[in-house]
Design a protein around this motif. Structure first.
Motif, PDB file in Angstrom:
ATOM      1  N   PHE A   1      64.883 -63.458 -75.994  1.00 34.94           N
ATOM      2  CA  PHE A   1      65.971 -62.488 -75.946  1.00 34.94           C
ATOM      3  C   PHE A   1      67.105 -63.018 -75.084  1.00 34.94           C
ATOM      4  N   SER A   2      68.283 -62.481 -75.331  1.00 33.81           N
ATOM      5  CA  SER A   2      69.397 -62.707 -74.419  1.00 33.81           C
ATOM      6  C   SER A   2      69.852 -61.330 -73.949  1.00 33.81           C
ATOM      7  N   GLY A   3      69.926 -61.143 -72.665  1.00 34.75           N
ATOM      8  CA  GLY A   3      70.314 -59.843 -72.135  1.00 34.75           C
ATOM      9  C   GLY A   3      69.131 -58.926 -71.897  1.00 34.75           C
ATOM     10  N   ASP A   4      69.468 -57.702 -71.501  1.00 36.03           N
ATOM     11  CA  ASP A   4      68.465 -56.700 -71.148  1.00 36.03           C
ATOM     12  C   ASP A   4      68.303 -55.673 -72.263  1.00 36.03           C
ATOM     13  N   LYS A   5      67.279 -54.857 -72.121  1.00 37.44           N
ATOM     14  CA  LYS A   5      67.038 -53.695 -72.985  1.00 37.44           C
ATOM     15  C   LYS A   5      66.870 -54.069 -74.454  1.00 37.44           C
ATOM     16  N   ASN A   6      66.046 -55.045 -74.733  1.00 41.29           N
ATOM     17  CA  ASN A   6      65.716 -55.428 -76.102  1.00 41.29           C
ATOM     18  C   ASN A   6      64.530 -54.618 -76.589  1.00 41.29           C
ATOM     19  N   THR A   7      64.414 -54.486 -77.917  1.00 46.95           N
ATOM     20  CA  THR A   7      63.332 -53.699 -78.506  1.00 46.95           C
ATOM     21  C   THR A   7      62.681 -54.469 -79.646  1.00 46.95           C
ATOM     22  N   VAL A   8      61.355 -54.432 -79.683  1.00 46.86           N
ATOM     23  CA  VAL A   8      60.576 -54.954 -80.805  1.00 46.86           C
ATOM     24  C   VAL A   8      59.891 -53.754 -81.442  1.00 46.86           C
ATOM     25  N   THR A   9      60.240 -53.483 -82.702  1.00 43.87           N
ATOM     26  CA  THR A   9      59.784 -52.278 -83.380  1.00 43.87           C
ATOM     27  C   THR A   9      58.662 -52.586 -84.367  1.00 43.87           C
ATOM     28  N   LEU A  10      57.563 -51.848 -84.237  1.00 47.76           N
ATOM     29  CA  LEU A  10      56.443 -51.963 -85.166  1.00 47.76           C
ATOM     30  C   LEU A  10      56.571 -50.858 -86.203  1.00 47.76           C
ATOM     31  N   LYS A  11      56.918 -51.228 -87.433  1.00 46.16           N
ATOM     32  CA  LYS A  11      57.022 -50.266 -88.539  1.00 46.16           C
ATOM     33  C   LYS A  11      55.718 -50.185 -89.325  1.00 46.16           C
TER      34      LYS A  11
END
Length: 192
Positions: free
Chosen positions: A64-74
């Motif tokens: 990631f680059s930066g903060d507050k990233n999300t990995v979503t499990l669909k």
């Protein structure tokens, strides 16, 4: 010449059967099922096959680059092991994440928005180190699991089969239960 090709082919098949492949998350926030977020090396080219039940999954400083990233499990996910260090992100979704081997995460990996269960389902000896709390439940379904950190969830923890050794770490959950198929539970020097 044919003998050399045959030997190389056998070695490649053996490596695939006995070696655990790795997949590295790249490209920032996104859906787990998007191959544009998977590479075979840290910070590598995206487009690798999705992780499978025997795959080691790695989130690291190149994910990631930066903060507050999300990995979503669909969709429900089944992988071999999980390592997340130096990667600032949160898992989200309502689907189960099943891990067949050890899990090691630092405080930058946030499981608080994962509403599905974390299922620990493997063979052999495995370790669990999760620095953040979980919202969903935890199911232990096979294998031998030893804590290397406190284990915190707002949901239930169920020892369905296999064994759990808290190794002196504390366990916080709504309800802790074990079925008749659980082989061992060691909570010595721990608060549950």
């Amino acid at each position: 010449m044919k003998r050399h090709i045959f030997t190389v082919s056998i070695l490649l098949v053996a490596a695939q059967l006995f070696g655990q492949e790795s997949r590295f998350w790249v490209g920032g926030s996104g859906k787990w099922s998007d191959t544009n977020h998977w590479a075979v090396t840290s910070g590598g080219e995206p487009g690798a096959a999705l992780p499978e039940s025997g795959t080691s999954v790695v989130f690291d400083e190149n994910s990631f680059s930066g903060d507050k990233n999300t990995v979503t499990l669909k969709d429900a996910v089944v992988i071999g092991s999980l390592t997340a260090t130096n990667a600032d992100f949160a898992f989200s979704g309502k689907k189960d994440l099943t891990i067949g081997g050890s899990i090691n995460t630092d405080a930058n990996a946030d499981f608080g928005k994962l509403r599905g269960s974390l299922v620990l389902s493997g063979n052999g000896d495995n370790t669990v180190s999760i620095a953040s709390g979980l919202e969903g439940g935890i199911v232990i379904d096979g294998g031998s699991w030893t804590l290397q950190s406190d284990l915190i969830t707002e949901g239930n923890i169920t020892l369905k089969s296999g064994s759990l050794n808290t190794a002196g770490y504390n366990v916080t959950c709504a309800v802790f239960s074990a079925t008749e198929n659980a082989t061992a539970l060691n909570i010595e020097n721990s608060t549950v």
